[in-house]
Design an enzyme around this catalytic site. Structure first.
Site, PDB file in Angstrom:
ATOM      1  N   VAL A  64      63.677  54.201  46.283  1.00  0.00           N
ATOM      2  CA  VAL A  64      62.561  53.990  47.202  1.00  0.00           C
ATOM      3  C   VAL A  64      62.298  52.510  47.472  1.00  0.00           C
ATOM      4  O   VAL A  64      61.475  52.169  48.318  1.00  0.00           O
ATOM      5  CB  VAL A  64      61.278  54.675  46.698  1.00  0.00           C
ATOM      6  CG1 VAL A  64      61.471  56.183  46.601  1.00  0.00           C
ATOM      7  CG2 VAL A  64      60.811  54.093  45.376  1.00  0.00           C
ATOM      8  N   ASN A  90      55.116  58.711  43.401  1.00  0.00           N
ATOM      9  CA  ASN A  90      55.035  58.539  41.950  1.00  0.00           C
ATOM     10  C   ASN A  90      56.082  57.570  41.404  1.00  0.00           C
ATOM     11  O   ASN A  90      55.922  57.037  40.319  1.00  0.00           O
ATOM     12  CB  ASN A  90      55.192  59.916  41.281  1.00  0.00           C
ATOM     13  CG  ASN A  90      55.411  59.831  39.791  1.00  0.00           C
ATOM     14  OD1 ASN A  90      54.520  59.458  39.028  1.00  0.00           O
ATOM     15  ND2 ASN A  90      56.621  60.173  39.360  1.00  0.00           N
ATOM     16  N   SER A 144      47.258  53.152  38.434  1.00  0.00           N
ATOM     17  CA  SER A 144      47.380  53.092  36.978  1.00  0.00           C
ATOM     18  C   SER A 144      46.083  52.630  36.348  1.00  0.00           C
ATOM     19  O   SER A 144      45.375  51.783  36.893  1.00  0.00           O
ATOM     20  CB  SER A 144      48.494  52.133  36.573  1.00  0.00           C
ATOM     21  OG  SER A 144      48.528  51.981  35.162  1.00  0.00           O
ATOM     22  N   TYR A 157      52.616  44.720  37.040  1.00  0.00           N
ATOM     23  CA  TYR A 157      52.323  46.142  37.203  1.00  0.00           C
ATOM     24  C   TYR A 157      50.875  46.345  37.645  1.00  0.00           C
ATOM     25  O   TYR A 157      50.589  47.106  38.583  1.00  0.00           O
ATOM     26  CB  TYR A 157      52.581  46.835  35.871  1.00  0.00           C
ATOM     27  CG  TYR A 157      52.405  48.334  35.850  1.00  0.00           C
ATOM     28  CD1 TYR A 157      53.376  49.178  36.382  1.00  0.00           C
ATOM     29  CD2 TYR A 157      51.291  48.913  35.251  1.00  0.00           C
ATOM     30  CE1 TYR A 157      53.229  50.558  36.328  1.00  0.00           C
ATOM     31  CE2 TYR A 157      51.142  50.286  35.194  1.00  0.00           C
ATOM     32  CZ  TYR A 157      52.109  51.101  35.732  1.00  0.00           C
ATOM     33  OH  TYR A 157      51.966  52.460  35.676  1.00  0.00           O
ATOM     34  N   LYS A 161      49.794  48.084  41.181  1.00  0.00           N
ATOM     35  CA  LYS A 161      49.082  49.358  41.137  1.00  0.00           C
ATOM     36  C   LYS A 161      47.691  49.273  41.757  1.00  0.00           C
ATOM     37  O   LYS A 161      47.217  50.235  42.370  1.00  0.00           O
ATOM     38  CB  LYS A 161      48.986  49.854  39.684  1.00  0.00           C
ATOM     39  CG  LYS A 161      50.296  50.400  39.141  1.00  0.00           C
ATOM     40  CD  LYS A 161      50.807  51.579  39.960  1.00  0.00           C
ATOM     41  CE  LYS A 161      51.943  52.315  39.284  1.00  0.00           C
ATOM     42  NZ  LYS A 161      52.420  53.482  40.063  1.00  0.00           N
TER      43      LYS A 161
END
Length: 248
Positions: A64, A90, A144, A157, A161
């Site tokens: 992706v 996801n 997240s 991250y 997110k």
């Protein structure tokens, strides 16, 4: 049973963990499921599991992070199933998850964005006309708890997110007139083997990691179903009570 009967659902990162649990539950509830993953063996395994229970399934290997592969995958889905009703974003790259801010490289940060909000946006754009034609399109993105809490050592991250949450809210407003709902999941679950590595339980009211199959996938099913038709733009924290209200 049958809550998604006849619906076409695309699930990315469906080769393992939460994605796999969602794909299998959707199939059990009557959806025609598209299993997208970057790992061919994982795709084959999940497809075989669903087919063994008489589910309707299509497996596609797709990175992706590659815009062309997304375009080709969605075109294939439409060619096989005729449309798309549900998109579950996801997929992510756990190999670039962690870094302190002082050591964070632009390259690592960019990879988090490419596999996170950028990939999610591209998939949403590619699926949009089909979700609109569905008349009751559903998008479920994965943010997240790490981003909400600002977890130390997870800067790239966290940033990516939290961008997913902003993307979700914006799409909910822009695509609401097309009867497409867009919601976000904030799970605390044993997706990367944390519980099996004897990690301490999370600081949540229930004091344990969530199960992808028993605790997370059913919430995603709710968001994909008719039961959630009047819910859009929100982040659902399936977290065992870790943040209670602080992430809303």
């Amino acid at each position: 049973m049958g809550r998604l009967e006849g619906k076409v659902a695309v699930v990315t990162g469906a080769g393992r963990g939460i994605g796999r649990a969602v794909a299998k539950l959707f199939a059990a509830e009557g959806a025609k499921v598209v299993v997208l993953s970057i790992t061919p063996t994982n795709v084959d395994t999940v497809v075989a599991d669903i087919a063994a229970k008489d589910g309707t399934v299509l497996g596609l290997v797709c990175d992706v992070g590659d815009a062309k592969q997304i375009e080709e995958a969605i075109a294939k889905v439409v060619a096989v199933f005729g449309g798309i009703d549900i998109l579950v974003n996801n997929a992510f790259d756990p190999s670039v998850y962690s870094s302190s801010l002082i050591d964070l490289s632009v390259e690592k940060l960019q990879r988090n964005f490419d596999m996170g909000p950028v990939a999610y946006l591209r998939l949403m754009q590619a699926c949009y006309p089909h979700l609109k034609a569905s008349g009751e399109g559903r998008i479920i993105n994965f943010g997240s708890m790490a981003g909400v809490l600002g977890m130390a050592g997870c800067g790239p991250y966290n940033m990516a997110k939290e961008a997913v949450r902003a993307l979700t809210r914006t799409a909910a407003r822009e695509w609401g007139p097309d009867n497409i709902t867009v919601n976000n999941m904030l799970p605390v679950a044993d997706t990367w083997g944390a519980a099996h590595a004897n990690a301490p339980p999370p600081l949540s009211a229930l004091g344990r990691f969530g199960s992808p199959e028993d605790d997370i996938a059913p919430v995603v099913l709710f968001l994909a179903s008719k039961d959630a038709q009047f819910l859009t733009g929100y982040s659902l924290a399936a977290d065992g009570g870790m943040i209670i209200d602080s992430g809303r």
